[in-house]
Design a protein around this motif. Structure first.
Motif, PDB file in Angstrom:
ATOM      1  N   SER A  74      -6.251 -98.735  38.936  1.00 35.84           N
ATOM      2  CA  SER A  74      -5.220 -99.474  39.666  1.00 35.84           C
ATOM      3  C   SER A  74      -5.759 -99.937  41.006  1.00 35.84           C
ATOM      4  CB  SER A  74      -3.952 -98.632  39.862  1.00 35.84           C
ATOM      5  OG  SER A  74      -4.188 -97.609  40.811  1.00 35.84           O
ATOM      6  N   SER A  76      -4.148-101.324  44.899  1.00 38.43           N
ATOM      7  CA  SER A  76      -2.977-101.597  45.723  1.00 38.43           C
ATOM      8  C   SER A  76      -3.460-102.022  47.103  1.00 38.43           C
ATOM      9  CB  SER A  76      -2.077-100.356  45.811  1.00 38.43           C
ATOM     10  OG  SER A  76      -2.791 -99.283  46.390  1.00 38.43           O
ATOM     11  N   SER A  77      -2.525-102.466  47.937  1.00 38.07           N
ATOM     12  CA  SER A  77      -2.887-102.909  49.284  1.00 38.07           C
ATOM     13  C   SER A  77      -1.698-102.778  50.202  1.00 38.07           C
ATOM     14  CB  SER A  77      -3.345-104.372  49.243  1.00 38.07           C
ATOM     15  OG  SER A  77      -3.554-104.834  50.573  1.00 38.07           O
ATOM     16  N   SER A  82       2.092-106.498  45.616  1.00 39.80           N
ATOM     17  CA  SER A  82       1.634-106.409  44.235  1.00 39.80           C
ATOM     18  C   SER A  82       0.174-106.814  44.103  1.00 39.80           C
ATOM     19  CB  SER A  82       2.511-107.318  43.346  1.00 39.80           C
ATOM     20  OG  SER A  82       1.872-107.577  42.118  1.00 39.80           O
ATOM     21  N   VAL A  83      -0.621-105.940  43.517  1.00 44.03           N
ATOM     22  CA  VAL A  83      -2.008-106.280  43.169  1.00 44.03           C
ATOM     23  C   VAL A  83      -2.205-105.894  41.704  1.00 44.03           C
ATOM     24  CG1 VAL A  83      -4.459-105.990  43.678  1.00 44.03           C
ATOM     25  CG2 VAL A  83      -2.773-105.732  45.514  1.00 44.03           C
ATOM     26  N   THR A  84      -2.572-106.856  40.889  1.00 44.18           N
ATOM     27  CA  THR A  84      -2.785-106.569  39.463  1.00 44.18           C
ATOM     28  C   THR A  84      -4.189-107.001  39.053  1.00 44.18           C
ATOM     29  OG1 THR A  84      -1.730-108.688  38.937  1.00 44.18           O
ATOM     30  CG2 THR A  84      -0.357-106.717  38.775  1.00 44.18           C
ATOM     31  N   ILE A 118      -3.059-111.138  43.698  1.00 39.00           N
ATOM     32  CA  ILE A 118      -2.356-110.523  44.824  1.00 39.00           C
ATOM     33  C   ILE A 118      -1.106-111.340  45.132  1.00 39.00           C
ATOM     34  CG2 ILE A 118      -2.590-109.716  47.196  1.00 39.00           C
ATOM     35  CD1 ILE A 118      -5.676-109.876  46.751  1.00 39.00           C
ATOM     36  N   ASP A 134      -7.096-100.899  48.136  1.00 41.90           N
ATOM     37  CA  ASP A 134      -7.330 -99.516  47.729  1.00 41.90           C
ATOM     38  C   ASP A 134      -7.599 -99.494  46.227  1.00 41.90           C
ATOM     39  OD1 ASP A 134      -6.742 -98.785  50.365  1.00 41.90           O
ATOM     40  OD2 ASP A 134      -4.608 -98.625  49.923  1.00 41.90           O
ATOM     41  N   GLU A 136      -8.440 -97.557  42.890  1.00 43.76           N
ATOM     42  CA  GLU A 136      -8.259 -96.209  42.341  1.00 43.76           C
ATOM     43  C   GLU A 136      -9.068 -96.094  41.049  1.00 43.76           C
ATOM     44  OE1 GLU A 136      -5.815 -94.452  44.327  1.00 43.76           O
ATOM     45  OE2 GLU A 136      -6.790 -92.704  43.431  1.00 43.76           O
ATOM     46  N   ARG A 142     -10.072 -92.612  44.999  1.00 42.35           N
ATOM     47  CA  ARG A 142      -9.742 -93.812  45.773  1.00 42.35           C
ATOM     48  C   ARG A 142     -10.929 -94.304  46.589  1.00 42.35           C
ATOM     49  NH1 ARG A 142      -4.257 -95.073  48.945  1.00 42.35           N
ATOM     50  NH2 ARG A 142      -3.654 -95.032  46.762  1.00 42.35           N
TER      51      ARG A 142
END
Ligand SMILES: [Cu+2]
Length: 158
Positions: A74, A76-77, A82-84, A118, A134, A136, A142
């Motif tokens: 995964s 994220s920020s 949303s970050v995919t 993003i 970030d 993961e 992380r």
């Protein structure tokens, strides 16, 4: 057979065995093996300035792995809601749930290939901003990356 020849043959056999052991040790160290601990570094991260102020953005970077296999599970920020993770197909793109980082290999997120999407920016991105991503990983945990916002046409190395 002379004594001198026999001694030479014995020394030669011993040297060959020592070289073989050395080669095995080096190969093990460089790959880490699929079960070894991953050793990750992130290179050339960037976010092209979104074409529209509130628009969808992309993220690109390279994960280098000098250890065992890992998986990006995964992203994220704090800078976005949303970050995919996406991969490109012949005609479009689709979201994926994870991306493999091969043992002793790289995961490349680059234009025309796999990338991050993003959305929902906390604040409108501007040139020169540094945004945190970030990452993961299943095994390494992380990894926090500071990612510069670059011109829309930027390419690494240009
Ligand atoms: Cu996409």
């Amino acid at each position: 057979m002379s004594r001198a020849f026999r001694r030479g043959a014995l020394v030669g056999a011993g040297l060959a065995a020592a070289l073989a052991v050395g080669a095995v040790a080096v190969a093990h160290q460089s790959s880490g093996g699929p079960g070894g601990a991953p050793k990750l570094t992130v290179a050339d991260p960037y976010i092209p300035l979104p074409a529209t102020p509130d628009g969808m953005g992309a993220g690109y970077l390279t994960v280098r792995n000098s250890g065992g296999a890992d998986t990006l599970v995964s992203v994220s920020s704090p800078a976005a809601g949303s970050v995919t993770m996406h991969r490109s197909t012949e005609t479009s793109m689709e979201q994926v749930e994870q991306m493999p980082v091969p043992a002793g290999g790289t995961l490349d997120l680059a234009r025309g290939g796999a990338h991050l999407m993003i959305m929902d920016w906390a604040k409108r991105p501007a040139l020169g901003d540094e945004l945190e991503l970030d990452l993961e990983f299943a095994r390494a945990g992380r990894v926090v990356v500071k990612v510069p916002v670059k011109p829309l046409t930027y390419r690494p190395g240009s």
